[in-house]
Design a protein around this motif. Structure first.
Motif, short mmCIF file in Angstrom:
data_model
loop_
_atom_site.label_atom_id
_atom_site.label_comp_id
_atom_site.label_asym_id
_atom_site.label_seq_id
_atom_site.Cartn_x
_atom_site.Cartn_y
_atom_site.Cartn_z
N UNK A 1 26.73 38.66 32.36
CA UNK A 1 26.47 38.97 33.16
C UNK A 1 26.60 38.32 34.35
N UNK A 2 27.12 39.58 35.25
CA UNK A 2 27.86 39.56 36.44
C UNK A 2 26.56 39.10 37.95
N UNK A 3 27.34 38.44 38.82
CA UNK A 3 26.36 37.71 39.25
C UNK A 3 27.36 37.90 40.43
N UNK A 4 26.13 37.86 41.44
CA UNK A 4 26.75 38.91 43.16
C UNK A 4 27.05 36.99 43.47
N UNK A 5 27.99 37.02 44.25
CA UNK A 5 28.06 35.75 45.30
C UNK A 5 27.42 36.52 46.79
N UNK A 6 27.22 35.63 47.69
CA UNK A 6 27.05 35.35 49.09
C UNK A 6 27.69 35.65 49.86
N UNK A 7 28.72 36.24 49.63
CA UNK A 7 30.27 36.61 50.65
C UNK A 7 30.89 37.79 50.49
N UNK A 8 31.35 38.44 50.84
CA UNK A 8 32.35 40.15 50.43
C UNK A 8 33.15 39.23 49.67
N UNK A 9 33.84 40.97 48.97
CA UNK A 9 35.18 39.87 48.33
C UNK A 9 36.35 40.13 48.95
N UNK A 10 36.86 40.10 50.21
CA UNK A 10 37.65 39.87 51.12
C UNK A 10 37.94 38.93 51.80
N UNK A 11 36.63 38.12 51.75
CA UNK A 11 36.66 36.77 51.78
C UNK A 11 36.35 35.95 50.70
N UNK A 12 35.40 36.57 49.84
CA UNK A 12 36.21 35.29 48.21
C UNK A 12 37.88 35.71 48.14
N UNK A 13 38.41 36.73 48.15
CA UNK A 13 39.67 36.97 47.51
C UNK A 13 40.82 36.03 48.10
N UNK A 14 40.41 35.88 49.79
CA UNK A 14 41.16 34.91 50.05
C UNK A 14 40.76 33.20 49.92
N UNK A 15 39.23 33.19 49.73
CA UNK A 15 39.23 31.84 49.56
C UNK A 15 39.66 31.65 48.04
N UNK A 16 40.01 32.44 47.40
CA UNK A 16 41.19 32.36 45.77
C UNK A 16 42.49 32.40 45.73
N UNK A 17 42.86 32.84 46.71
CA UNK A 17 44.15 32.89 47.49
C UNK A 17 44.96 30.76 48.02
N UNK A 18 43.88 31.07 48.93
CA UNK A 18 43.78 29.08 49.42
C UNK A 18 43.38 28.30 48.87
N UNK A 19 42.66 28.48 47.26
CA UNK A 19 42.62 27.66 45.91
C UNK A 19 43.69 27.78 45.76
N UNK A 20 44.75 28.46 45.04
CA UNK A 20 45.99 28.45 44.65
C UNK A 20 47.08 27.97 45.29
N UNK A 21 46.74 27.87 46.31
CA UNK A 21 48.03 27.52 47.15
C UNK A 21 48.06 26.16 47.88
N UNK A 22 46.86 25.84 47.42
CA UNK A 22 46.10 24.21 47.49
C UNK A 22 46.88 23.78 46.06
N UNK A 23 46.28 24.63 45.57
CA UNK A 23 47.38 23.02 44.09
C UNK A 23 48.35 23.61 43.52
N UNK A 24 49.30 24.74 44.29
CA UNK A 24 50.39 25.03 43.51
C UNK A 24 51.50 24.98 45.04
N UNK A 25 52.70 24.66 44.23
CA UNK A 25 53.80 24.10 45.47
C UNK A 25 54.85 25.49 45.54
N UNK A 26 54.55 25.91 44.43
CA UNK A 26 55.63 27.25 44.41
C UNK A 26 54.36 28.37 43.18
N UNK A 27 54.60 29.33 44.25
CA UNK A 27 53.95 30.78 43.26
C UNK A 27 54.82 32.11 43.55
N UNK A 28 54.39 33.09 42.51
CA UNK A 28 55.25 34.42 43.21
C UNK A 28 54.03 35.59 42.67
N UNK A 29 54.28 36.59 43.51
CA UNK A 29 53.66 37.59 42.85
C UNK A 29 53.97 38.64 42.61
N UNK A 30 53.25 39.74 41.02
CA UNK A 30 53.40 40.82 40.37
C UNK A 30 53.52 41.45 41.26
#
Length: 406
Positions: A1-30
């Motif tokens: 089932x899909x679970x709605x979070x308490x914040x909007x998708x913009x905030x969620x996406x930026x949080x996920x991006x920062x999770x990757x930036x925290x964990x990886x020294x190198x990254x790229x975008x397709x």
């Protein structure tokens, strides 16, 4: 089932991006030049700027047969100092579902330079040297190139890396499954990530976005975007149907007709460049009886079995051999497993729902594969493989050198 979070998708996406930036020294975008990858790239630039981690590495696969508006948008984005691009203009093997005589085509093929839709982009980030990557070989599959690039990038950086990909789960069932997959390995157990190799992870920060969220972000932050979408809107194409990709794929061919309306000069070049282009535009837009979508009627006096055999005889010899080989494997598997499956003979047709779910065999399934020009025979539960790709490249090289007829 899909679970709605308490914040909007913009905030969620930026949080996920920062999770990757925290964990990886190198990254790229397709980055494809489409609306989804464009917004994702702009979000990543925003968050990287806050961390002083610019420029952002970007992988662009230029498939030659693209809208002029798309190339202009890519050039506009690449001109930013925030981006370090790997703009790939190499001969790659692509699906051509609108022709039996040319079931695949190769973009940027030097043998057909006189037919190219355009010259190489004049940008320092363009990679057109076939010796640049140690893993590259002429005519390799798009998916194989993307996979090998990720390993090469990780090796070049000498560390684990992440690849940001702009897929949205509501766009297709396959994309939803990519996120939902319970058996995949993940980064820190985040379901919006996938472990590809020991050193490469894929991240999908906007997986829960709707198409309206994309345009809300563009308007709110005044991001650059591909103006081809404005033309699509004026042509009456709904937001959900506005997609960019190589135009000759099994699903993508249904949008071929748009080139005639949106960029007629590009359309004229497409017709000369790839065989079957005009046929595909004419017969993919409608209910698709000729190309096997939805419903098709058998000619009088034929069964699905006899019609399948008739279709095979009308094909170019190499393509006939290709299909016969896969049909034989399909029939052999069901006959070999008759006790296990409880099916002792191959019927002419069966329950449509069970056929669609690939739970029962039938000659109607085989017939649909042939009519749809389903080269990989997905309808018979097959998939892509490297051996068939290499075999096609050999046939293709015979054709362009005059040694063959396909």
């Amino acid at each position: 089932m899909k679970i709605n979070l308490s914040f909007n998708v913009d905030v969620a996406a930026r949080k996920r991006i920062n999770t990757i930036l925290d964990g990886f020294k190198h990254f790229y975008v397709l980055f494809s030049g489409g609306k989804d990858s464009g917004v994702l790239l702009s979000l990543i630039i925003d968050e990287s700027r806050k961390r002083n981690r610019l420029p952002v590495d970007v992988l662009i696969i230029d498939l030659e047969a693209q809208y002029k508006n798309t190339i202009e948008y890519i050039e506009e984005m690449v001109s930013k100092k925030e981006i370090n691009a790997f703009w790939i203009c190499l001969p790659l093997s692509l699906r051509n579902s609108v022709s039996q005589f040319q079931p695949k085509w190769i973009c940027w093929d030097p043998c057909f330079q006189y037919k190219w839709l355009r010259e190489f982009p004049k940008n320092n980030s363009v990679i057109k040297d076939m010796t640049y990557f140690p893993f590259y070989k002429f005519g390799m599959e798009f998916e194989e190139f993307v996979f090998e690039f990720s390993k090469w990038y990780s090796l070049m950086k000498n560390s684990q890396c992440a690849c940001f990909i702009a897929i949205r789960a509501d766009e297709s069932l396959n994309r939803y499954r990519t996120i939902k997959n319970k058996h995949k390995s993940k980064y820190l157990n985040f379901k919006w990530t996938t472990k590809v190799t020991e050193s490469v992870y894929h991240a999908y920060p906007i997986y829960d976005w709707k198409v309206t969220d994309i345009w809300i972000a563009n308007g709110k932050y005044q991001y650059l975007y591909n103006k081809i979408y404005d033309l699509m809107h004026m042509a009456g194409v709904s937001l959900a149907q506005q997609r960019l990709c190589q135009p000759f794929g099994d699903d993508q061919r249904k949008s071929l007709w748009l080139y005639q309306i949106l960029e007629f000069d590009t359309w004229q070049k497409l017709v000369e460049r790839v065989e079957g282009c005009n046929f595909g535009a004419r017969y993919s837009k409608s209910q698709g009886r000729i190309l096997g979508y939805y419903k098709f009627d058998l000619p009088d006096g034929y069964t699905y079995k006899s019609y399948s055999k008739y279709l095979l005889k009308t094909m170019p010899p190499d393509l006939e051999k290709h299909y016969r080989s896969r049909i034989f494997q399909f029939l052999y598997w069901w006959r070999k497993n008759k006790i296990k499956t409880g099916i002792y003979s191959i019927p002419d047709f069966g329950d449509k729902k069970l056929e669609s779910a690939k739970k029962i065999p039938s000659w109607r399934r085989i017939c649909k594969v042939l009519i749809k020009n389903d080269y990989w025979c997905y309808g018979l539960s097959f998939g892509q493989n490297k051996r068939l790709t290499n075999l096609y490249i050999e046939t293709y090289e015979d054709y362009i050198t005059g040694r063959g007829y396909v």
